[in-house]
Design a protein around this motif. Structure first.
Motif, PDB file in Angstrom:
ATOM      1  N   MET A   1       0.815  -1.208   0.000  1.00 56.99           N
ATOM      2  CA  MET A   1       0.000   0.000   0.000  1.00 56.99           C
ATOM      3  C   MET A   1       0.852   1.262   0.000  1.00 56.99           C
ATOM      4  N   LEU A   2       1.871   1.291   0.849  1.00 62.10           N
ATOM      5  CA  LEU A   2       2.742   2.463   0.931  1.00 62.10           C
ATOM      6  C   LEU A   2       3.465   2.714  -0.386  1.00 62.10           C
ATOM      7  N   SER A   3       3.814   1.662  -1.111  1.00 61.91           N
ATOM      8  CA  SER A   3       4.496   1.844  -2.399  1.00 61.91           C
ATOM      9  C   SER A   3       3.624   2.581  -3.401  1.00 61.91           C
ATOM     10  N   TRP A   4       2.308   2.308  -3.371  1.00 58.33           N
ATOM     11  CA  TRP A   4       1.403   3.043  -4.268  1.00 58.33           C
ATOM     12  C   TRP A   4       1.437   4.540  -3.950  1.00 58.33           C
TER      13      TRP A   4
ATOM     14  N   TRP B   1      10.572  -3.466   9.540  1.00 62.19           N
ATOM     15  CA  TRP B   1       9.771  -4.354   8.699  1.00 62.19           C
ATOM     16  C   TRP B   1       9.247  -3.596   7.483  1.00 62.19           C
ATOM     17  N   ILE B   2       8.710  -2.405   7.727  1.00 61.60           N
ATOM     18  CA  ILE B   2       8.149  -1.607   6.640  1.00 61.60           C
ATOM     19  C   ILE B   2       9.245  -1.167   5.670  1.00 61.60           C
ATOM     20  N   ALA B   3      10.358  -0.638   6.192  1.00 59.89           N
ATOM     21  CA  ALA B   3      11.431  -0.132   5.336  1.00 59.89           C
ATOM     22  C   ALA B   3      12.003  -1.239   4.458  1.00 59.89           C
ATOM     23  N   LYS B   4      12.219  -2.418   5.028  1.00 59.52           N
ATOM     24  CA  LYS B   4      12.774  -3.514   4.249  1.00 59.52           C
ATOM     25  C   LYS B   4      11.836  -3.918   3.120  1.00 59.52           C
ATOM     26  N   ARG B   5      10.544  -4.000   3.430  1.00 58.97           N
ATOM     27  CA  ARG B   5       9.573  -4.405   2.399  1.00 58.97           C
ATOM     28  C   ARG B   5       9.489  -3.375   1.285  1.00 58.97           C
ATOM     29  N   ILE B   6       9.503  -2.098   1.622  1.00 58.85           N
ATOM     30  CA  ILE B   6       9.388  -1.057   0.607  1.00 58.85           C
ATOM     31  C   ILE B   6      10.657  -0.963  -0.230  1.00 58.85           C
ATOM     32  N   MET B   7      11.811  -1.047   0.411  1.00 58.45           N
ATOM     33  CA  MET B   7      13.070  -0.860  -0.308  1.00 58.45           C
ATOM     34  C   MET B   7      13.500  -2.095  -1.083  1.00 58.45           C
ATOM     35  N   ASP B   8      12.754  -3.202  -0.970  1.00 58.01           N
ATOM     36  CA  ASP B   8      12.980  -4.333  -1.873  1.00 58.01           C
ATOM     37  C   ASP B   8      12.755  -3.910  -3.319  1.00 58.01           C
ATOM     38  N   THR B   9      11.774  -3.070  -3.529  1.00 58.72           N
ATOM     39  CA  THR B   9      11.497  -2.483  -4.856  1.00 58.72           C
ATOM     40  C   THR B   9      11.232  -0.992  -4.658  1.00 58.72           C
ATOM     41  N   PRO B  10      12.281  -0.193  -4.462  1.00 62.00           N
ATOM     42  CA  PRO B  10      12.100   1.230  -4.124  1.00 62.00           C
ATOM     43  C   PRO B  10      11.461   2.009  -5.262  1.00 62.00           C
TER      44      PRO B  10
ATOM     45  N   THR C   1      14.125   8.148  -0.537  1.00 61.37           N
ATOM     46  CA  THR C   1      13.197   7.832   0.552  1.00 61.37           C
ATOM     47  C   THR C   1      13.958   7.452   1.813  1.00 61.37           C
ATOM     48  N   ARG C   2      13.577   8.075   2.934  1.00 59.54           N
ATOM     49  CA  ARG C   2      14.166   7.751   4.229  1.00 59.54           C
ATOM     50  C   ARG C   2      13.056   7.364   5.198  1.00 59.54           C
ATOM     51  N   PHE C   3      13.413   6.555   6.184  1.00 56.68           N
ATOM     52  CA  PHE C   3      12.437   6.062   7.157  1.00 56.68           C
ATOM     53  C   PHE C   3      12.859   6.448   8.570  1.00 56.68           C
ATOM     54  N   LEU C   4      11.897   6.960   9.334  1.00 60.30           N
ATOM     55  CA  LEU C   4      12.104   7.277  10.750  1.00 60.30           C
ATOM     56  C   LEU C   4      10.960   6.669  11.548  1.00 60.30           C
ATOM     57  N   GLU C   5      11.217   6.369  12.823  1.00 60.10           N
ATOM     58  CA  GLU C   5      10.206   5.729  13.665  1.00 60.10           C
ATOM     59  C   GLU C   5       9.638   6.683  14.709  1.00 60.10           C
ATOM     60  N   GLN C   6       8.340   6.556  14.922  1.00 61.14           N
ATOM     61  CA  GLN C   6       7.685   7.170  16.080  1.00 61.14           C
ATOM     62  C   GLN C   6       7.460   6.035  17.084  1.00 61.14           C
ATOM     63  N   PRO C   7       8.265   5.971  18.150  1.00 62.18           N
ATOM     64  CA  PRO C   7       8.229   4.812  19.048  1.00 62.18           C
ATOM     65  C   PRO C   7       6.865   4.564  19.683  1.00 62.18           C
ATOM     66  N   ARG C   8       6.189   5.659  20.060  1.00 60.99           N
ATOM     67  CA  ARG C   8       4.867   5.537  20.665  1.00 60.99           C
ATOM     68  C   ARG C   8       3.896   6.452  19.944  1.00 60.99           C
TER      69      ARG C   8
END
Length: 360
Positions: A35-38, A61-70, A76-83
């Protein structure tokens, strides 16, 4: 990044709970693509070249799945919101991920669960933002006012001055401009405006919908742009996931038919976004093509054939068969009822006959 450019900030903090899933919502798959790739592809198609994605605690998990086919042409960069403390805090975290700070640049903010977005409609929002010179531009749909519906507040001159939520039905049915969750904000104003927002009384979280009101209170212009509601549909359950996938499949089928592919019954033809088709390919009813499958020129595929990560050479025929990670050469006739297992290779001009099983 050139001065005055646009960067994208994608809020992808939703868990899989709405879909009754352990998998984070942004990486649920539609037509072979998360979904995020779309959403990221729509951002890239709009002309934006830089995006920061803010995830929840499942960021790896999300970053790896998306960057398999960037996405192409999009850094594109990924950051986390812990809570989970609201999408406004997520936006603040995302701001730290941009390469350069440019007060005159703009930030396109959008959620990760709108897979029907297109580059054209995002470009339209950006164009209105630039033409009006506003500090903030809100994408809206026109709809009847209902209790719980967010809508744009306007002053007596019709200028947008904020976003609120209808808490009563006193004016139910009156048309209002309802934000869809996509906005553009001048980069130098975004972080200060977020810090001035008040926590939502019901949840205690800071919300991005309060940013336009903060900016208007400070004397900055806020604009709105009308958009088609169906392109901004959010996916919050499996029913909406299936509905969105049906729309995307229809787009994919129209894309290939406009490029010389015949589909005898498009409603019974499934082609993933990751598949490549050549001209003069004919797909019969019941065909399902997935993964990196590539079909050569002049092939007839189907009926009732499923190929996953397969290649088919030019002018071959595959009838009522299945294949996975298999290669079929040129001018072959495969099937009916053939089963090609991973690694199977069918040489050029081979006629397998019915009930063929590779390796048998």
């Amino acid at each position: 990044m050139a001065k005055g450019d646009v960067s994208a900030l994608v809020i992808a903090t939703a868990s899989g709970a709405p879909l009754v899933s352990e998998r984070p919502k942004p990486i649920h798959v539609l037509c072979g693509r998360p979904m995020l790739s779309w959403v990221l592809n729509a951002v890239s198609d709009s002309g934006v070249s830089e995006a920061v994605v803010v995830t929840g605690p499942d960021g790896d998990w999300i970053a790896k799945r998306i960057m398999d086919t960037p996405p192409s042409d999009l850094t594109t960069r990924f950051l986390e919101q812990p809570r989970s403390r609201g999408n406004a805090e997520a936006a603040l975290i995302g701001m730290s991920g941009f390469d350069e700070f440019d007060d005159e640049g703009d930030v396109l903010i959008l959620p990760a669960d709108m897979p029907l977005l297109t580059g054209d409609v995002l470009q339209e929002v950006l164009t209105v933002h630039r033409q009006t010179g506003s500090a903030c531009t809100i994408a809206c749909t026109r709809q009847p006012r209902r209790s719980g519906t967010p809508y744009v507040l306007r002053d007596r001159h019709g200028n947008a001055i904020g976003v609120t939520v209808s808490n009563d039905d006193g004016e139910a049915g009156n048309p209002v401009d309802s934000p869809v969750g996509v906005m553009v904000v001048r980069r130098g104003l975004l972080a200060p405006a977020i810090r001035r927002t008040m926590p939502d009384p019901a949840t205690g979280r800071h919300l991005l919908r309060d940013v336009p009101g903060v900016l208007a209170d400070s004397g900055h212009a806020v604009a709105t742009v009308a958009v088609l509601a169906e392109l901004f549909e959010e996916v919050d359950n499996r029913i909406q996931l299936a509905a969105a996938e049906a729309v995307l499949r229809n787009r994919i089928n129209h894309f290939w038919m406009a490029r010389g592919v015949t589909m005898i019954d498009p409603s019974r033809t499934i082609v993933d976004a990751t598949v490549t088709l050549s001209t003069d390919v004919t797909l019969f009813p019941g065909v399902s093509l997935s993964g990196s499958t590539a079909i050569g020129e002049g092939c007839d595929i189907g009926p009732d054939t499923h190929l996953d990560h397969c290649t088919v050479g030019p002018r071959s025929v595959v009838r009522s068969s299945t294949g996975q990670l298999a290669a079929i050469g040129e001018q072959c006739i495969v099937g009916p009822f053939a089963a090609l297992s991973p690694g199977a290779q069918v040489s050029d001009r081979t006629v397998t006959g019915p009930f063929y099983a590779s390796g048998a």
